[in-house]
Design an enzyme around this catalytic site. Structure first.
Site, mmCIF file in Angstrom:
data_model
loop_
_atom_site.group_PDB
_atom_site.id
_atom_site.type_symbol
_atom_site.label_atom_id
_atom_site.label_comp_id
_atom_site.label_asym_id
_atom_site.label_seq_id
_atom_site.Cartn_x
_atom_site.Cartn_y
_atom_site.Cartn_z
ATOM 1 N N ASP A 83 1.828 -13.056 -12.239
ATOM 2 C CA ASP A 83 3.213 -12.802 -12.617
ATOM 3 C C ASP A 83 4.105 -13.692 -11.775
ATOM 4 O O ASP A 83 3.816 -13.969 -10.610
ATOM 5 C CB ASP A 83 3.586 -11.327 -12.478
ATOM 6 C CG ASP A 83 3.400 -10.763 -11.091
ATOM 7 O OD1 ASP A 83 4.285 -10.969 -10.239
ATOM 8 O OD2 ASP A 83 2.382 -10.092 -10.846
ATOM 9 N N ASP A 172 9.260 -2.889 -14.180
ATOM 10 C CA ASP A 172 8.886 -2.953 -12.769
ATOM 11 C C ASP A 172 9.754 -1.950 -12.013
ATOM 12 O O ASP A 172 10.944 -2.166 -11.821
ATOM 13 C CB ASP A 172 9.122 -4.387 -12.275
ATOM 14 C CG ASP A 172 8.918 -4.548 -10.768
ATOM 15 O OD1 ASP A 172 8.570 -3.566 -10.084
ATOM 16 O OD2 ASP A 172 9.104 -5.680 -10.281
ATOM 17 N N GLU A 174 9.826 0.408 -8.488
ATOM 18 C CA GLU A 174 9.192 0.491 -7.180
ATOM 19 C C GLU A 174 10.257 0.761 -6.119
ATOM 20 O O GLU A 174 11.399 1.087 -6.440
ATOM 21 C CB GLU A 174 8.481 -0.826 -6.889
ATOM 22 C CG GLU A 174 9.408 -2.037 -7.039
ATOM 23 C CD GLU A 174 8.762 -3.346 -6.643
ATOM 24 O OE1 GLU A 174 8.430 -3.478 -5.448
ATOM 25 O OE2 GLU A 174 8.605 -4.220 -7.518
#
Length: 288
Positions: A83, A172, A174
């Site tokens: 990525d 994403d 986090e």
């Protein structure tokens, strides 16, 4: 894996190498109500997010991945990928494929006010080099609703089409890289679960697919209460660095779909595996 001028993925659950031997793989299929079918047999399949500190992407400094590498039976039997974000800027995609990459996730957006200036080129050139690719969005639950951020991703290149080359959009989510005191973005567990559901519902409405969820077990347990609300319908992209196997999975997921196992390696950006064959990666991309 976040805003290029301020951060990359960070604190992705790195454990000491001494614990690696105690970790066991919890499955070899892909858990998802989306169309990734389980293996045809019980045998492991043949052939198959963003780490550190808030300032790393701005300064170009990144921690070295902690050994050991993935277990040999995983590293040699699953398709490899990576990525990237604007931290990588220019990528030699032909070299990436020659070095073993078969897929890539490219950062497209963050919150509702950021678009990677390199996304369009990276995304198009990855496809030209023969990589299956998808777009990811870095979540900012403290800034706006999940639905608004999902719409921002789709408007700026993060959609999906059943061409066999496009992976479902990825979320994403986090640790908050902007505030060490608000790891969970200042939201309660219930509100974060609602935010993720809002993002997912909008992606589903606009693309027909549920997003892949990138996270760490530690963050998911701390900030969602280890919610099991998504495990039956969303592919898991687990970030867990420096160990031979992905370790304990969060939130009721029995299997991982993608595993980000390191932040340095043969491929530009972060290093990943897909938990299935190359054919099955194509099934995930096609949506059937």
């Amino acid at each position: 894996m976040a805003r290029a001028r301020t951060l990359v993925r960070h604190r992705a659950g790195v454990l000491a190498a001494a614990t690696a031997a105690a970790l066991t793989l919890t499955g070899t299929a892909t858990a998802s109500a989306e169309p990734v079918v389980p293996p045809a047999s019980a045998a492991p399949p043949v052939s198959a997010g963003p780490a550190d500190t808030a300032a790393a992407e701005a300064t170009g400094t990144r921690e070295s991945a902690v050994l050991p590498a993935p277990a040999p039976e995983l590293a040699t039997s699953r398709p490899r990928g990576h990525d990237v974000s604007s931290h990588q800027e220019s990528v030699d995609w032909s070299a990436s494929r020659a070095n073993g990459a078969r897929f890539v996730y490219v950062k497209a957006t963050e919150s509702t006010d950021y678009r990677s200036p390199y996304f369009a080129g990276q995304y198009a050139d990855a496809r030209k080099a023969g990589l299956i690719r998808g777009a990811y969005h870095f979540a900012r639950p403290d800034r706006s609703s999940g639905a608004r951020q999902a719409a921002h991703l789709v408007r700026h290149g993060g959609g999906w089409q059943a061409d066999g080359w496009t992976l479902p959009p990825a979320l994403d989510i986090e640790d908050n890289p902007y505030s060490e005191k608000q790891t969970c973005y200042g939201l309660s567990k219930d509100r974060l679960v609602s935010w993720i559901r809002s993002f997912s519902d909008e992606i589903k409405r606009e693309t027909g697919r549920r997003p892949v969820i990138y996270t760490t077990t530690q963050w998911w347990e701390q900030c969602t209460g280890n919610s099991r609300a998504f495990s039956s319908s969303h592919p898991l992209w687990i970030a867990h660095h420096g160990t031979a196997r992905p370790g304990t999975l969060p939130g009721g997921w029995r299997y991982w779909t993608f595993w980000q196992y390191g932040i340095k390696g043969a491929l530009p950006g972060d290093q990943n595996l897909f938990n299935g064959s190359l054919t099955r990666l194509g099934v995930l991309a096609r949506g059937r």
